[in-house]
Design a protein around this motif. Structure first.
Motif, PDB file in Angstrom:
ATOM      1  N   VAL A  49      71.397 -26.286   7.748  1.00  0.00           N
ATOM      2  CA  VAL A  49      71.079 -26.715   6.381  1.00  0.00           C
ATOM      3  C   VAL A  49      69.589 -27.001   6.241  1.00  0.00           C
ATOM      4  CG1 VAL A  49      71.425 -28.527   4.668  1.00  0.00           C
ATOM      5  CG2 VAL A  49      73.390 -27.619   5.920  1.00  0.00           C
ATOM      6  N   GLY A  62      67.297 -24.120   5.766  1.00  0.00           N
ATOM      7  CA  GLY A  62      67.579 -23.292   4.595  1.00  0.00           C
ATOM      8  C   GLY A  62      66.364 -22.942   3.765  1.00  0.00           C
ATOM      9  N   ARG A  75      67.229 -17.599   6.514  1.00  0.00           N
ATOM     10  CA  ARG A  75      68.260 -18.535   6.965  1.00  0.00           C
ATOM     11  C   ARG A  75      69.078 -19.103   5.802  1.00  0.00           C
ATOM     12  NH1 ARG A  75      67.381 -20.410  12.289  1.00  0.00           N
ATOM     13  NH2 ARG A  75      66.224 -18.786  13.367  1.00  0.00           N
ATOM     14  N   ARG A  76      68.816 -18.632   4.581  1.00  0.00           N
ATOM     15  CA  ARG A  76      69.480 -19.241   3.426  1.00  0.00           C
ATOM     16  C   ARG A  76      70.974 -18.956   3.378  1.00  0.00           C
ATOM     17  NH1 ARG A  76      64.601 -18.054  -0.882  1.00  0.00           N
ATOM     18  NH2 ARG A  76      63.248 -19.722  -0.099  1.00  0.00           N
ATOM     19  N   ALA A 114      72.575 -21.303   5.692  1.00  0.00           N
ATOM     20  CA  ALA A 114      72.513 -22.655   5.146  1.00  0.00           C
ATOM     21  C   ALA A 114      73.606 -22.862   4.096  1.00  0.00           C
ATOM     22  CB  ALA A 114      71.139 -22.922   4.545  1.00  0.00           C
ATOM     23  N   ARG A 115      73.794 -21.871   3.209  1.00  0.00           N
ATOM     24  CA  ARG A 115      74.853 -21.969   2.191  1.00  0.00           C
ATOM     25  C   ARG A 115      76.227 -22.053   2.855  1.00  0.00           C
ATOM     26  NH1 ARG A 115      72.082 -17.512  -0.097  1.00  0.00           N
ATOM     27  NH2 ARG A 115      70.544 -18.153  -1.676  1.00  0.00           N
TER      28      ARG A 115
END
Length: 319
Positions: free
Chosen positions: A64, A67, A72-73, A76-77
């Motif tokens: 997270v 993110g 890396r998003r 993270a989601r």
């Protein structure tokens, strides 16, 4: 468009409902009687709570935090969904709201009416041990030994035979780890653990002082007034986070492996904690006939309140 509005209204109602759950759970955990875990069971969200708490791992937390990086998003989601923050955040805010309000009340009553508040707590704890113990069976010598071990350990701590060294940073961290782990267990109240460790009044007063100083700071108050109680609160929260990813998992594993023995130990811990609040009374009052009678009367009020709540909700079940 109308569907979107209806969905938005539904989301807000869900947030308010979860916040209300948090208020109920926080109120229970701030008082040494019914635990927050039991409230979660009664209101029907215990399974979701445990799933969300056990999903909290260092790996997901790091995912997270990373993110902000475009590559890396997606992870993270995914981690956010796994952590169920849409449920945990409003639940946590509700719990904090209740704990802050009750801590302020308790710290005030502990100074002005110690016999009333700690006598009441004694009755709550005793009645809680009775209501939870009714549904358990001593089916083997192991079950008997577990109950005796829990009761003996709590009695030794309550009698100051087993002591923690004062109220320094290490003790606050340990208290946070153990108490917040207890908050998610059915049957054991986090505040009960704090009373047993001799930290309940101290931490309640520190939390109240921190909230008051923070509010004063918004109106031009002193920053130094926030730092000392704020440090205590931060240490407790840090200990709680450690406890959620360590002690809470160990206890949950014990419940999965041998539920009956573990529950008997926990209920024994509650039973042995009955005398713990009385030490707070003895710090300010001699045990005269009048003090004893008043304490017994307030203990009866606490026990009646717990038994009435049990009847209202149809019984408490540590399972």
């Amino acid at each position: 468009m109308e569907y979107d509005r209806a969905e938005a209204v539904g989301d807000r109602l869900e947030l308010l409902r979860t916040y209300g759950y948090g208020l109920c759970m926080g109120t229970a955990d701030a008082l040494p009687g019914v635990s927050g875990g039991t409230v979660a069971l009664l209101l029907g969200f215990y399974g979701r709570l445990i799933a969300a708490v056990t999903a909290f791992t260092p790996g997901r937390a790091i995912a997270v935090l990373r993110g902000y990086r475009p590559d890396r998003r997606d992870r993270a989601r995914e981690a956010l969904l796994e952590l169920d923050l849409g449920f945990l955040l409003p639940l946590g805010v509700g719990m904090v709201t209740a704990v802050v309000l009750i801590a302020d009340l308790v710290s005030s009553l502990a100074e002005s009416h110690p016999i009333a508040i700690f006598g009441f707590f004694t009755g709550l704890i005793a009645a809680s041990a009775i209501t939870l113990g009714r549904s358990l069976e001593f089916a083997s010598p192991t079950h008997v030994a577990a109950g005796i071990a829990g009761t003996t350990l709590a009695l030794l701590v309550a009698a100051d035979v087993v002591q923690l060294p004062g109220s320094g940073p290490a003790v606050i961290l340990v208290a946070g780890a153990v108490a917040i782990s207890a908050m998610i267990l059915p049957g054991v109240s986090g505040s009960l653990i704090l009373i047993l460790l001799g930290q309940y009044v101290f931490l309640s007063s520190e939390l109240s002082a921190f909230v008051r100083a923070a509010l004063d700071l918004l109106g031009g108050g002193s920053l130094s007034a926030v730092v000392d109680p704020g440090t205590t609160v931060a240490l407790f929260v840090a200990g709680g986070l450690v406890g959620l990813v360590t002690i809470a998992r160990v206890v949950r594993a014990a419940l999965t492996r041998n539920r009956g023995v573990t529950l008997l130990f926990l209920v024994g811990l509650i039973a042995g904690s009955v005398p713990a609040p009385l030490h707070n009374i003895s710090e300010t009052h001699a045990w005269t006939a009048e003090t004893t009678a008043l304490t017994a009367a307030w203990a009866a009020v606490g026990a009646i309140a717990l038994f009435a709540l049990e009847r209202l909700v149809g019984g408490f079940d540590p399972e």
